[in-house]
Enzyme design. Sequence first.
Site, PDB file in Angstrom:
ATOM      1  N   SER A 313       0.835  -1.191   0.000  1.00 15.16           N
ATOM      2  CA  SER A 313       0.000   0.000   0.000  1.00 15.16           C
ATOM      3  C   SER A 313       0.870   1.241   0.000  1.00 15.16           C
ATOM      4  O   SER A 313       2.035   1.194   0.373  1.00 15.16           O
ATOM      5  CB  SER A 313      -0.891   0.028   1.237  1.00 15.16           C
ATOM      6  OG  SER A 313      -0.124   0.381   2.368  1.00 15.16           O
ATOM      7  N   ASP A 314       0.288   2.353  -0.397  1.00 15.97           N
ATOM      8  CA  ASP A 314       0.987   3.622  -0.275  1.00 15.97           C
ATOM      9  C   ASP A 314       1.050   4.003   1.202  1.00 15.97           C
ATOM     10  O   ASP A 314       0.381   3.407   2.052  1.00 15.97           O
ATOM     11  CB  ASP A 314       0.272   4.704  -1.095  1.00 15.97           C
ATOM     12  CG  ASP A 314       1.231   5.778  -1.592  1.00 15.97           C
ATOM     13  OD1 ASP A 314       2.273   5.975  -0.959  1.00 15.97           O
ATOM     14  OD2 ASP A 314       0.924   6.418  -2.612  1.00 15.97           O
TER      15      ASP A 314
END
Length: 785
Positions: A313-314
């Site tokens: 994920s970011d």
Amino acid sequence: MAAKLYFLACLTAVTFLFHFTNARNAPSVTSINNSTFSQNYTHVCDPSRFSYLGLNMKDFAFCDSSLPYEVRVKDLIDRMTLNEKSGQIGDIASGVPRLGLPEYIWWSEALHGVSSVGDGATFFNDVVPGATSFPTIWVVKHFFFFLFFQAVSTEARAMYNLGQAGLTFWSPNINVVRDPRWGRALETPGEDPFVVGEYGSNYVRGLQDVHGTENATDLNSRPLKVAACCKHYAAYDVDNWLGVDRYHFDAQVTEQDMKETFLRPFEMCVKEGDVTSVMCSYNKVNGIPTCLDTNLLKNTVRGEWNLHGYIVSDCDSIEVIIDDQKWLNDGPEDAVAQALKAGYSVTMGKVKEEVIDRALKNLYIVLMRLGFFDGSPHFEKLGKGDVCSDKHMELAADAAREGIVLLKNANETLPLNSRKIKTIAVVGPHANATKAMIGNYAGTPCRYTAPIDGFSKFGKVIYETGCGDVLCKNESLIFPAVRAAKKADVTILVVGLDLTVEAESLDRMNLLLPGYQNQLINQVASESKGPVILVVMSAGGVDISFARDSPNIQAIIWAGYPGQEGGHAIADVVFGRHNPGGKLPLTWFENEYTDMLPMTSMPLRPIDALGYPGRTYKFYNGSTVYPFGYGLSYTNFTYKLTSSTKSLHIDWSKSHHCRDLNYTDGSYKPGCPAILIDDLKSCDDHNVDIELEVENIGERDGKDVVMVYWSPPREIAEAPIKQLIAFKRIFVRVGESQKVSFRLNACKSFEIINYRGYSLLPSGGGKIVIGDNLVSTAIHVHFQR
């Protein structure tokens, strides 16, 4: 307890999927970090290292290099407790001291050179004070994609050996620039999904490939030089525009646009680049956070595309999902569990332990392939001398030269004759640019060569800023710049944008040069004694139509953000040491375009009911400052079509059916408009061959990018005006010609994505266009049973 649980839940999800800023606050563990580990040992399974730790390496099957990676990784995971497993799934993996497993920091960046951005895995000091900083923007040039990133990975691996870098780099950014206002345009190669995909897959190959193993059949054991990550998946291109930010934005995307534009670069990155990681983005797509979208992640990336690696994920995405997006009012544990089920890493009891084990397996197989456990003989001799080498710095200079685009050259003003030039006025806010030339996600460059440095090789430089900075909020410094231009034999105006105007978390409000820059340009140009050359540094396009049309400005150059050697590159082009051949990766729109539609409108096709124009060159047919793919040279090329396939007869099974397409009112509609590409027995058999002769009829040797477009049958409603399907970069000497051939696969080149997201091959007559309509040829597709 609730607060602690929240933290641990987020931390576990973070790891290779959610890098979470609070990971730094995780409980301390007696371990060895990347730096100390690399400085003392080149790999985990070093007998002397285990001896130093008081352990016998023979007791651990995960260090038995005779066993397959999957067996070794299973042994490692089976030895861990649940708590120990949880500690390995954040972007800072804590390690397991009792097993001899060191800490590992996953977050490193290498957008255009080894960067110091991250959690500290990569850094600079007296041993390695800097790394080669390449240009940030890439145009349509296949050749440099691989060489550029091969050099970056060599420097990264050398720094790893010295304890100053990791092995996993969360680059490249392969989002398509849908809107000219997007602040992160400087990180990507443009608006065309095919070009972006080519860039992404070649970037990955340059970073990851180990010579001699590129075509290994077992992709789960193929060795890696360093690991890349294609981001941000998917439909992410709004950062912060008029109060709409990336954390809250819900991108409403049609199936057609999703498959045709937003997913294509990622599919190419996974399938053709064999990337080891994909990062999901902050935004929602059609109401669902991308990091929780089972269809996008598990079904598509892992299932359909068969990713050999991990999904990440970011930064803080789980926190964003909980606090900002308030997804289904989930608590942290629920959000983490959903993320894992969508395709991620780790849990806090909401999913089975085997889900954690699968996530850890994906991670540790990547580290095995990188030689983290066994070492990499190919790269163990790399060291300080391989960072900022003369070879790499010259490659950076050459890359900057190749990326420069010549936009205007009235009366063949350029190249300048250095024998006739004694004094050069170099003025403007970027005349002495250094940090601005390297953009974002940068490290410390080996050196800076500002424009005034580059031009000083060709004459006496008179330097004036003209503006205090690119925002140019007052006109007090314009007069000294005008005075310098009155004294010089030639004036170089270096203007543009920087990270205060276009950047991550900062979208643009308009397409103009900031502040008084236009006034600076006009006043200097009107008073200059000699010719005026305008040089623009920017990522996104700017409306400089006033300069394009001005008789007082003889030439215009776009330099992008040219990296550490930018000053040399610009001067070399201006004085003819290099013949420019770059092409614009973006349409340069007139400023009025931004008044026609909001940045948050996602469709690429025009919305007639709202008066919204189309986006990118594929769907916009209005006036522009400069079109996509535009770029001049100091020489002239002619194209002559020597042979081409005129028609394609395709046999297909009687058990399959024709597919419908929307046609414009009153136009002829074939009996069988299209067939589903998946219904064809073999796409490999359906090819179109074209050959052309490119002749250099000018007075200088030069390079040209031969760009091949396909225009679908014009009767098909909402089809692209044209779309790039192939390109080649060639060098042709004066008076000589070169034959260039293309084999175009019909299923890939002539594909139409319909409104339901199906990939169709249309029948009827289309057109292959080469260059700016310099050569075209009709192609007819017929279906027969």
